[in-house]
Design a protein around this motif. Structure first.
Motif, short mmCIF file in Angstrom:
data_model
loop_
_atom_site.label_atom_id
_atom_site.label_comp_id
_atom_site.label_asym_id
_atom_site.label_seq_id
_atom_site.Cartn_x
_atom_site.Cartn_y
_atom_site.Cartn_z
N SER A 76 -60.91 -1.57 14.16
CA SER A 76 -62.01 -2.28 14.80
C SER A 76 -62.52 -3.40 13.90
CB SER A 76 -63.16 -1.29 15.09
OG SER A 76 -63.63 -0.72 13.88
N GLY A 77 -62.93 -4.51 14.52
CA GLY A 77 -63.48 -5.62 13.75
C GLY A 77 -62.52 -6.17 12.73
N GLU A 78 -62.92 -6.15 11.46
CA GLU A 78 -62.11 -6.68 10.37
C GLU A 78 -61.30 -5.60 9.67
OE1 GLU A 78 -64.41 -9.14 7.72
OE2 GLU A 78 -65.54 -10.02 9.36
N GLN A 79 -61.27 -4.40 10.25
CA GLN A 79 -60.55 -3.30 9.63
C GLN A 79 -59.17 -3.13 10.25
OE1 GLN A 79 -63.57 -0.30 10.55
NE2 GLN A 79 -64.28 -0.35 8.45
N GLY A 80 -58.32 -2.34 9.60
CA GLY A 80 -56.99 -2.05 10.13
C GLY A 80 -55.92 -2.19 9.07
N LEU A 81 -54.67 -2.24 9.52
CA LEU A 81 -53.55 -2.55 8.64
C LEU A 81 -53.55 -4.06 8.44
CD1 LEU A 81 -50.96 -1.87 7.09
CD2 LEU A 81 -49.73 -1.90 9.27
N LEU A 82 -53.75 -4.51 7.20
CA LEU A 82 -54.05 -5.92 6.96
C LEU A 82 -53.03 -6.65 6.09
CD1 LEU A 82 -57.88 -5.54 6.26
CD2 LEU A 82 -56.76 -6.04 8.44
N GLY A 83 -52.31 -5.94 5.22
CA GLY A 83 -51.44 -6.65 4.29
C GLY A 83 -50.14 -5.92 4.01
N LEU A 84 -49.13 -6.69 3.61
CA LEU A 84 -47.79 -6.17 3.30
C LEU A 84 -47.17 -7.04 2.21
CD1 LEU A 84 -45.08 -4.63 3.86
CD2 LEU A 84 -44.68 -6.28 5.71
N ALA A 85 -46.61 -6.40 1.20
CA ALA A 85 -45.91 -7.12 0.14
C ALA A 85 -44.68 -6.33 -0.28
CB ALA A 85 -46.82 -7.32 -1.07
N PHE A 86 -43.54 -6.99 -0.28
CA PHE A 86 -42.29 -6.36 -0.71
C PHE A 86 -42.13 -6.53 -2.23
CE2 PHE A 86 -41.55 -7.03 3.77
CZ PHE A 86 -40.94 -5.85 4.15
N HIS A 87 -41.68 -5.46 -2.85
CA HIS A 87 -41.44 -5.50 -4.29
C HIS A 87 -40.41 -6.58 -4.60
CE1 HIS A 87 -40.26 -4.20 -8.32
NE2 HIS A 87 -41.30 -3.39 -8.34
N PRO A 88 -40.57 -7.31 -5.71
CA PRO A 88 -39.58 -8.34 -6.07
C PRO A 88 -38.15 -7.79 -6.15
CG PRO A 88 -41.54 -8.57 -7.43
CD PRO A 88 -41.71 -7.30 -6.65
N ASN A 89 -38.02 -6.49 -6.47
CA ASN A 89 -36.70 -5.86 -6.53
C ASN A 89 -36.44 -4.99 -5.32
OD1 ASN A 89 -36.24 -7.01 -9.09
ND2 ASN A 89 -37.32 -5.33 -10.10
N TYR A 90 -36.98 -5.38 -4.18
CA TYR A 90 -36.85 -4.58 -2.96
C TYR A 90 -35.40 -4.31 -2.60
CZ TYR A 90 -37.20 -3.31 1.99
OH TYR A 90 -37.08 -2.67 3.19
N ALA A 91 -34.53 -5.27 -2.85
CA ALA A 91 -33.12 -5.10 -2.49
C ALA A 91 -32.49 -3.91 -3.19
CB ALA A 91 -32.34 -6.37 -2.81
#
Length: 464
Positions: A76-91
């Protein structure tokens, strides 16, 4: 031919003689999209506020979500799942990190991993790194990114309400009743490759408050709501768009190499460069690189974007692209001059929530349900024409000819699709005319890119 050109014109509905930035619809069918990123390959990952991470592969939105945490978050509003970042060594390690609001309304930073059997599906259970108590339901920040130093940066809002009533953004005193609230209004920096004691992360040894208990995670302070920030993938500069209160929206730039001195961006002493609250000590506070007022622009809440670092649109280089939630247009910040200009208003009722870039540095923007590719409609013939080059016929059914009357030495000649994917690398012929067969391509828009003396030039090609 009419059908193809009609489709292109619909995609370029925002063309204006004053500006050349346009939007092409890339995919539809999203729901409250708030983040766009990639993991190092040609896929795009889109975060939906309700708790899903979706994948766009081969220009299509996959039905099965990459991750579903809808049972863990409130949106609701400004809440929720907001961000995602893959590790530099994700591969190699398959790790990625998310920022979401839990069912109690608090910020959670968690680590997840991709399935070992399906690269388009993540393992459903993660590991919590941080839980930060939120006193209100707004100003949660939401973005997290890996910096050029390999550390994870987390943008935290001031905790919400209005005017930062508890002065969290400037507070550096740990309250033992709610110790995590010292992180509000700050930029945090974690070392996710190590651990410290019982924590699931470590402290970068150069963090400015590394010797102060309860504050070791803090890298900078004085932020109101850094809803979106990004790193220039080529030089490492940090760009923070900090949402203002009632008067100003600001853009902060921190040049690489990133300092370790405890930067202070000024809120709530200042809103942009305007005094917001009387502070006894403002020495060392950083003025924004650029700002704009609500009164002058009609804006209300900045959506930070990226410095363009792609190769398809040379005219877009050295500019930072952003938007405002209250305006259906895009802002363009000239890095060299600090001047801000604006595109015309786009067709439709888009209110832009996030920018993203693909593995090639090409830019995208979302209005919640649709994802658009940002293009420059002027980049075609005028760039080739500057060298006296031309391509004809264009549109073409199958064969185009590059006319090089001065027989310039061309080091590279490449054909790309609209996603930036290389379709064909062509061996340049040092002659006046060079034929290029596009008969095997599907009808649509493509780009022919050449390199001369280290400079890239690009031309649009339409396959009928």
């Amino acid at each position: 031919m009419k059908k193809i050109l009609l489709s292109l014109l619909m995609g370029w509905g925002c063309i204006s003689s004053a500006q050349t930035i346009a939007l092409q619809t890339y995919v539809t069918g999203l729901n409250s999209a708030v983040e766009i990123t990639h993991c190092g390959d040609n896929r795009l990952f889109v975060v939906q506020q309700g708790g899903l991470i979706r994948i766009i592969q081969n220009n299509a939105l996959l039905t099965t979500p990459f991750l579903n945490i809808s049972s863990l978050t409130t949106s609701s509003g400004e809440q929720g799942l907001l961000g995602l970042a893959f590790h530099p060594n994700y591969a190699t390690n398959g790790q990625f990190f998310i920022n979401y609001t839990n069912l109690s309304g608090d910020t959670v930073i968690a680590r997840y991993t991709v399935s070992s059997t399906n690269p388009n599906v993540a393992n459903p259970t993660g590991t919590v790194l941080l839980t930060i108590d939120q006193p209100y339901n707004n100003h949660n920040g939401g973005t997290l990114k890996f910096g050029p130093d390999g550390y994870l940066y987390i943008g935290m809002g001031d905790g919400g309400s209005g005017g930062d009533p508890q002065n969290f953004a400037q507070n550096m005193t740990v309250n033992l009743a709610n110790p995590s609230r010292v992180f509000l209004g700050k930029m945090l920096r974690l070392d996710v490759n190590t651990t410290s004691g019982s924590l699931n992360y470590g402290y970068p040894p150069t963090n400015p408050y590394i010797n102060e208990s309860g504050k070791k995670e803090i890298w900078a302070l004085g932020l109101r709501n850094p809803w979106k920030f990004s790193f220039n993938r080529l030089n490492g500069d940090l760009w923070i768009a900090d949402v203002g209160q009632d008067v100003m929206e600001e853009i902060n730039r921190v040049q690489a190499p990133l300092p370790n001195t405890g930067l202070n961006f000024g809120w709530k002493c200042f809103e942009g460069t305007s005094v917001f609250s009387t502070c006894t000590n403002t020495s060392g506070m950083i003025a924004p690189f650029a700002e704009y007022s609500h009164a002058a622009t009609g804006g209300c809440s900045i959506t930070g974007g990226y410095v363009y670092t792609g190769t398809l649109y040379p005219n877009m280089l050295n500019k930072y692209y952003f938007a405002d939630l209250c305006q259906n247009r895009m802002g363009i910040l000239n890095i060299a001059t600090g001047a801000i200009t604006y595109t015309p208003y786009f067709n439709g009722n888009n209110f832009f929530t996030s920018f993203g870039e693909d593995v090639n540095g090409e830019l995208y923007i979302t209005g919640g349900s649709s994802l658009f590719r940002i293009t420059d409609t002027s980049m075609g013939s005028q760039n080739f024409a500057a060298l006296g080059l031309s391509v004809a016929p264009n549109p073409s059914h199958g064969m185009v000819v590059l006319n090089n009357p001065k027989q310039y030495a061309i080091q590279a000649l490449t054909l790309l699709d609209v996603s930036g994917k290389i379709i064909q690398t062509i061996q340049p012929e040092q002659s006046t005319l060079q034929s290029i067969d596009i008969s095997n391509l599907s009808p649509g828009l493509y780009f022919l890119q050449l390199e001369k003396d280290g400079i890239r030039y690009t031309e649009k090609i339409i396959r009928e």
